[in-house]
Design an enzyme around this catalytic site. Structure first.
Site, PDB file in Angstrom:
ATOM      1  N   ASP A 287      -1.403  -0.624  -4.499  1.00  0.00           N
ATOM      2  CA  ASP A 287      -2.810  -0.139  -4.109  1.00  0.00           C
ATOM      3  C   ASP A 287      -3.744  -0.809  -5.346  1.00  0.00           C
ATOM      4  O   ASP A 287      -4.864  -1.159  -4.996  1.00  0.00           O
ATOM      5  CB  ASP A 287      -2.878   1.355  -3.998  1.00  0.00           C
ATOM      6  CG  ASP A 287      -2.644   1.778  -2.848  1.00  0.00           C
ATOM      7  OD1 ASP A 287      -2.895   2.110  -1.824  1.00  0.00           O
ATOM      8  OD2 ASP A 287      -1.238   1.892  -2.874  1.00  0.00           O
TER       9      ASP A 287
ATOM     10  N   LYS B 163       7.520   0.842   1.446  1.00  0.00           N
ATOM     11  CA  LYS B 163       8.112   0.232   0.413  1.00  0.00           C
ATOM     12  C   LYS B 163       9.727   0.705   0.075  1.00  0.00           C
ATOM     13  O   LYS B 163      10.711   0.150   0.068  1.00  0.00           O
ATOM     14  CB  LYS B 163       7.342   0.149  -0.827  1.00  0.00           C
ATOM     15  CG  LYS B 163       5.868  -0.586  -0.579  1.00  0.00           C
ATOM     16  CD  LYS B 163       5.327  -0.590  -1.857  1.00  0.00           C
ATOM     17  CE  LYS B 163       4.947   0.948  -2.360  1.00  0.00           C
ATOM     18  NZ  LYS B 163       3.917   1.669  -1.387  1.00  0.00           N
TER      19      LYS B 163
ATOM     20  N   LYS C 184       0.924  -1.049   0.031  1.00  0.00           N
ATOM     21  CA  LYS C 184       0.114   0.087  -0.054  1.00  0.00           C
ATOM     22  C   LYS C 184       1.075   1.380   0.059  1.00  0.00           C
ATOM     23  O   LYS C 184       1.829   1.462   0.517  1.00  0.00           O
ATOM     24  CB  LYS C 184      -1.035  -0.138   1.250  1.00  0.00           C
ATOM     25  CG  LYS C 184      -1.679   1.096   1.521  1.00  0.00           C
ATOM     26  CD  LYS C 184      -2.317   0.737   2.992  1.00  0.00           C
ATOM     27  CE  LYS C 184      -3.332   1.687   3.153  1.00  0.00           C
ATOM     28  NZ  LYS C 184      -2.778   3.327   3.349  1.00  0.00           N
TER      29      LYS C 184
ATOM     30  N   LYS D 173       4.896   8.462  -7.600  1.00  0.00           N
ATOM     31  CA  LYS D 173       5.431   9.309  -6.686  1.00  0.00           C
ATOM     32  C   LYS D 173       7.191   9.726  -6.877  1.00  0.00           C
ATOM     33  O   LYS D 173       7.654  10.629  -6.432  1.00  0.00           O
ATOM     34  CB  LYS D 173       5.484   8.834  -5.411  1.00  0.00           C
ATOM     35  CG  LYS D 173       5.107   9.581  -4.119  1.00  0.00           C
ATOM     36  CD  LYS D 173       4.825   9.221  -2.883  1.00  0.00           C
ATOM     37  CE  LYS D 173       5.148   7.784  -2.338  1.00  0.00           C
ATOM     38  NZ  LYS D 173       5.051   7.497  -0.766  1.00  0.00           N
TER      39      LYS D 173
HETATM   40  P1  ADP Z   1       6.173   4.089   0.456  1.00  0.00           P
HETATM   41  O1  ADP Z   1       7.176   4.177  -0.441  1.00  0.00           O
HETATM   42  O2  ADP Z   1       5.385   2.684   0.796  1.00  0.00           O
HETATM   43  O3  ADP Z   1       4.913   5.025   0.006  1.00  0.00           O
HETATM   44  P2  ADP Z   1       7.956   5.344   2.406  1.00  0.00           P
HETATM   45  O4  ADP Z   1       9.045   4.273   2.204  1.00  0.00           O
HETATM   46  O5  ADP Z   1       8.309   6.409   1.436  1.00  0.00           O
HETATM   47  O6  ADP Z   1       6.603   4.374   1.805  1.00  0.00           O
HETATM   48  O7  ADP Z   1       7.620   5.465   3.832  1.00  0.00           O
HETATM   49  C1  ADP Z   1       6.745   6.391   4.022  1.00  0.00           C
HETATM   50  C2  ADP Z   1       7.153   7.012   5.391  1.00  0.00           C
HETATM   51  O8  ADP Z   1       7.147   6.176   6.495  1.00  0.00           O
HETATM   52  C3  ADP Z   1       8.400   7.759   5.315  1.00  0.00           C
HETATM   53  O9  ADP Z   1       8.401   9.159   5.833  1.00  0.00           O
HETATM   54  C4  ADP Z   1       9.449   6.842   6.337  1.00  0.00           C
HETATM   55  O10 ADP Z   1      10.294   7.643   6.763  1.00  0.00           O
HETATM   56  C5  ADP Z   1       8.480   6.244   7.136  1.00  0.00           C
HETATM   57  N1  ADP Z   1       8.794   5.072   7.544  1.00  0.00           N
HETATM   58  C6  ADP Z   1       9.009   3.662   6.543  1.00  0.00           C
HETATM   59  N2  ADP Z   1       9.459   2.772   7.614  1.00  0.00           N
HETATM   60  C7  ADP Z   1       9.658   3.202   8.821  1.00  0.00           C
HETATM   61  C8  ADP Z   1       9.917   2.666  10.003  1.00  0.00           C
HETATM   62  N3  ADP Z   1      10.444   1.218  10.115  1.00  0.00           N
HETATM   63  N4  ADP Z   1      10.274   3.192  11.205  1.00  0.00           N
HETATM   64  C9  ADP Z   1       9.833   4.731  10.941  1.00  0.00           C
HETATM   65  N5  ADP Z   1       9.464   5.060  10.067  1.00  0.00           N
HETATM   66  C10 ADP Z   1       9.559   4.677   8.814  1.00  0.00           C
HETATM   67 MG    MG Z   2       7.777   4.623  -2.198  1.00  0.00          MG
END
Ligand code: ADP
Ligand code: MG
Length: 272
Positions: A125, A14, A9, A40
């Site tokens: 998603d 990810k 999601k 994104k």
């Molecule tokens: P996605 O790629 O799935 O959209 P992101 O990797 O960009 O998600 O992460 C979304 C937010 O969550 C980011 O701001 C990231 O710093 C935070 N985040 C992800 N994993 C962790 C974790 N294990 N602990 C704390 N914050 C996290």
């Molecule tokens: Mg991402």
């Protein structure tokens, strides 16, 4: 060459997980290509120290496919990880998955789909045409579902499992489920819930990644945790994940849950 894809999601973690996984593998001397397959286009940003690299879709729009060279789309980041961003359509026009299809076509033509490991970071998603590309035609052999214990992220993971199950029946597809990664949101009973979800869909929990402030701190410094805080517990967790994924030989064809099964399953773990 091993090709893996992380699906989940939006906002589940990810890209954070993928970038740290790539960084850890690259530190072990492996040649890694990470391909951001999310409109994104921030998958590789921490590997690139905050730089927004040009996306394949933007380059195609600007100068046409035929004029693009490897150097225009592949950028070297931390520890030599090669980074690509598929990109997305201009808001309001076009299909979100188109960037991924265009990226695959371009990288095939440029013979750039190579290395020890290719990591696809894919928005899960919707698992429509473009977003299902990495699972099709023998690209990613192993899919990893990134989820927390929140119902909506489990719901997305289950949907991706449906796509894997369907596509695994195709002759040209070699895609299987490599395992489930729990990226914690610190929900009560979260690890047990995700572990049980993995078991019920005929898979297993291959890593539990704690929620840790160091992730945000590293992000503010525009680095992966592996680079910014190499001695931290969180970096050790990402290195452990990298090793597990690299050595993983136990994959499965998932058996996704029906929606009502999923809802009653979630209820078992919530104290109402
Ligand atoms: P996605 O790629 O799935 O959209 P992101 O990797 O960009 O998600 O992460 C979304 C937010 O969550 C980011 O701001 C990231 O710093 C935070 N985040 C992800 N994993 C962790 C974790 N294990 N602990 C704390 N914050 C996290
Ligand atoms: Mg991402």
């Amino acid at each position: 060459m091993k090709q893996i894809a992380l699906y989940g999601k939006g906002g589940i973690g990810k890209s954070t997980t993928a970038a740290n996984l790539s960084a850890a593998l690259a530190e072990d001397g492996l040649d890694i290509l990470q391909i951001g397959c999310d409109p994104k286009h921030d998958s590789t940003r921490m590997l690139m120290h905050g730089t927004w690299i040009p996306t394949v879709l933007d380059l195609i729009r600007e100068r046409g496919e035929a004029e693009i060279t490897v150097g225009d789309v592949v950028y070297r980041g931390f520890s030599g990880v090669r980074c690509v961003e598929a990109g997305g359509p201009e808001p309001g026009i076009g299909c979100a998955g188109r960037g991924i299809i265009a990226t695959f076509q371009l990288l095939e033509r440029l013979e750039a789909l190579k290395g020890d490991v290719i990591v696809y970071d894919v928005l899960g998603d919707v698992v429509c045409g473009g977003f299902a590309m990495p699972m099709r035609d023998g690209y990613a052999q192993e899919i990893y579902l990134v989820t927390s214990g929140e119902l909506m992220s489990i719901y997305a993971a289950n949907n991706i499992a449906k796509a894997i199950a369907r596509l695994s029946r195709r002759v040209r597809s070699r895609c299987t489920l490599g395992g489930v990664i729990c990226n914690a949101k610190n929900i009560e009973g979260e690890r047990d819930l995700v572990e049980e979800f993995a078991r019920r869909i005929n898979s297993r929990l291959i890593a539990y990644i704690p929620r840790d402030r160091v992730v945000q701190i590293a992000e503010l410094q525009k680095q992966t945790v592996v680079e910014y805080a190499p001695d931290s517990n969180q970096a050790a967790v990402y290195r452990g994940l990298a090793r597990t994924v690299y050595e993983n030989k136990t994959t499965s064809i998932p058996k996704p849950l029906e929606t009502d099964e999923l809802e009653s399953f979630a209820l078992e773990f919530v104290q109402v």
